[in-house]
Design an enzyme around this catalytic site. Sequence first.
Site, PDB file in Angstrom:
ATOM      1  N   THR A 285      -0.052  37.814  -0.317  1.00  8.73           N
ATOM      2  CA  THR A 285      -0.028  38.137   1.110  1.00  8.73           C
ATOM      3  C   THR A 285      -0.858  37.140   1.904  1.00  8.73           C
ATOM      4  O   THR A 285      -2.036  36.914   1.607  1.00  8.73           O
ATOM      5  CB  THR A 285      -0.584  39.551   1.354  1.00  8.73           C
ATOM      6  OG1 THR A 285       0.194  40.472   0.604  1.00  8.73           O
ATOM      7  CG2 THR A 285      -0.529  39.902   2.836  1.00  8.73           C
TER       8      THR A 285
ATOM      9  N   ASP B 179      -2.708  33.098 -16.547  1.00  9.89           N
ATOM     10  CA  ASP B 179      -3.858  33.635 -15.824  1.00  9.89           C
ATOM     11  C   ASP B 179      -5.111  32.925 -16.324  1.00  9.89           C
ATOM     12  O   ASP B 179      -5.216  32.606 -17.515  1.00  9.89           O
ATOM     13  CB  ASP B 179      -3.984  35.143 -16.044  1.00  9.89           C
ATOM     14  CG  ASP B 179      -4.837  35.809 -14.973  1.00  9.89           C
ATOM     15  OD1 ASP B 179      -4.285  36.520 -14.123  1.00  9.89           O
ATOM     16  OD2 ASP B 179      -6.084  35.615 -14.984  1.00  9.89           O
TER      17      ASP B 179
ATOM     18  N   CYS C 257      -4.068  45.778  -0.092  1.00 11.46           N
ATOM     19  CA  CYS C 257      -2.964  45.569   0.855  1.00 11.46           C
ATOM     20  C   CYS C 257      -3.289  46.139   2.230  1.00 11.46           C
ATOM     21  O   CYS C 257      -3.656  45.405   3.130  1.00 11.46           O
ATOM     22  CB  CYS C 257      -1.679  46.199   0.311  1.00 11.46           C
ATOM     23  SG  CYS C 257      -0.917  45.273  -1.033  1.00 11.46           S
TER      24      CYS C 257
ATOM     25  N   VAL D  29       0.513  42.748  -9.632  1.00 11.75           N
ATOM     26  CA  VAL D  29       1.769  42.223  -9.094  1.00 11.75           C
ATOM     27  C   VAL D  29       2.450  41.292 -10.092  1.00 11.75           C
ATOM     28  O   VAL D  29       3.620  41.461 -10.423  1.00 11.75           O
ATOM     29  CB  VAL D  29       1.520  41.476  -7.766  1.00 11.75           C
ATOM     30  CG1 VAL D  29       2.797  40.802  -7.281  1.00 11.75           C
ATOM     31  CG2 VAL D  29       0.990  42.433  -6.712  1.00 11.75           C
TER      32      VAL D  29
END
Length: 439
Positions: free
Chosen positions: A125, A40, A265, A22
Amino acid sequence: MSLYEKILSKEEKVSVVGLGYVGMPLAVAFAKKVDVIGFDLNKSKIELYKSGVDPTNEVGSEAIKNTMVDFTFDESKLKEAKFHIVAVPTPINSDKTPDLSPVEGASSIIGRNLTRGSIVVYESTVYPGVTEDICIPILEKESGLKCGVDFKIGYSPERINPGDKVHRLENIIKIVSGIDEESLKEIAKLYELIIEAGVHRASSIKVAEAAKVVENSQRDINIAFMNELAMVFDRMGIDTKEVIDAMNTKWNALKFYPGLVGGHCIGVDPYYFVYEAERLGYHSQIVLSGRKINDGMGKFVADAIIKKLILANKIVKQSKVIILGITFKENTPDTRNSKVIDIIKSLKEYGIEPIVVDPEANALEAKQEYGMDIVNIKDVKDADCIVFAVAHDTFINMELEQIDSLFGSFDNKEKVIIDVKGILNKSEIERKGYDYWNL
């Protein structure tokens, strides 16, 4: 001058925290318009990006070589940015409860390097309420700043579909939200720089959070319905794919098919919804039932394999089973939460040690996560059973002669082909006398 205008004139920078499937496409897309810091914690990943290698295959190594993203694992570099995007994974624990440690860790890192006038947008999410109830307190504690006064916050759920070359970041409508009208306006304008399809302004952060878990839960439930039909039709001796193809001739058919539902997901997000619903005193019925069905499909496929081996007069424990595909979906190297592993685990309970072939998978990731070695298809021979578990293009394009070369030297009726995704020409395979089964 607004923050958006300062970023556009390159007086300020954007940071993307978490450079996976993403975050990395986001960073590359924004870097075509503004100055971007790509952060990161994984040093080896950062080194790959710096050397021009894209291990995710999402934008390609050529794009990585040419991007202007400032890749780093030094968190102090985040002080140079005023607009922070959090794109870390949000997995689940072994008990199916949300694992918020990555998003909490990212909040701590940003908080330590947050400056006045910044905006922090979460793409990870989460269930409704996490951004405001969990992330804001961490940002405030680490920074000593006050949300709504010294910095603003927003939420924009990721909608990237790994491996999909049609539905890309740029042409998927982006949901955006902010803690107030001012932040919503700034966030929307910045995303409009890279999202050609435009943005949808949600009325609140909680609405945006809910939209993400609901859209994936809806898909999960629809696939669960098809999986339940597949299990029943298998008992009836009816080909599920043929039933669905017939049904899909109607204009309002939804065109879902049965299959393994994993990934980060659809296989995870419904549990975030269920967790928060139960915390509020409501026991989910439809969503949880869908999850139960989909989580059981690996075992169902494994049982079908065992049944076919027995009917083909094979000694189960001595059977050589080849699994084609270990990623969670087709044409992506991503092996996270792959339900193919459930097939493998179930087969091992019968004493079978499957051989895994996957030219697309990240072999190092598969080894680290599952202890699984991936074999080159050229080294495969004398198979009793071939399982097409993932619909990679390389598998779809295999000729029947190539498939046959993987088997041992015995009659076709003793050669078992398991087609989980229904990608093969059933009539041709059965005409040649192979023992074929599809989900």
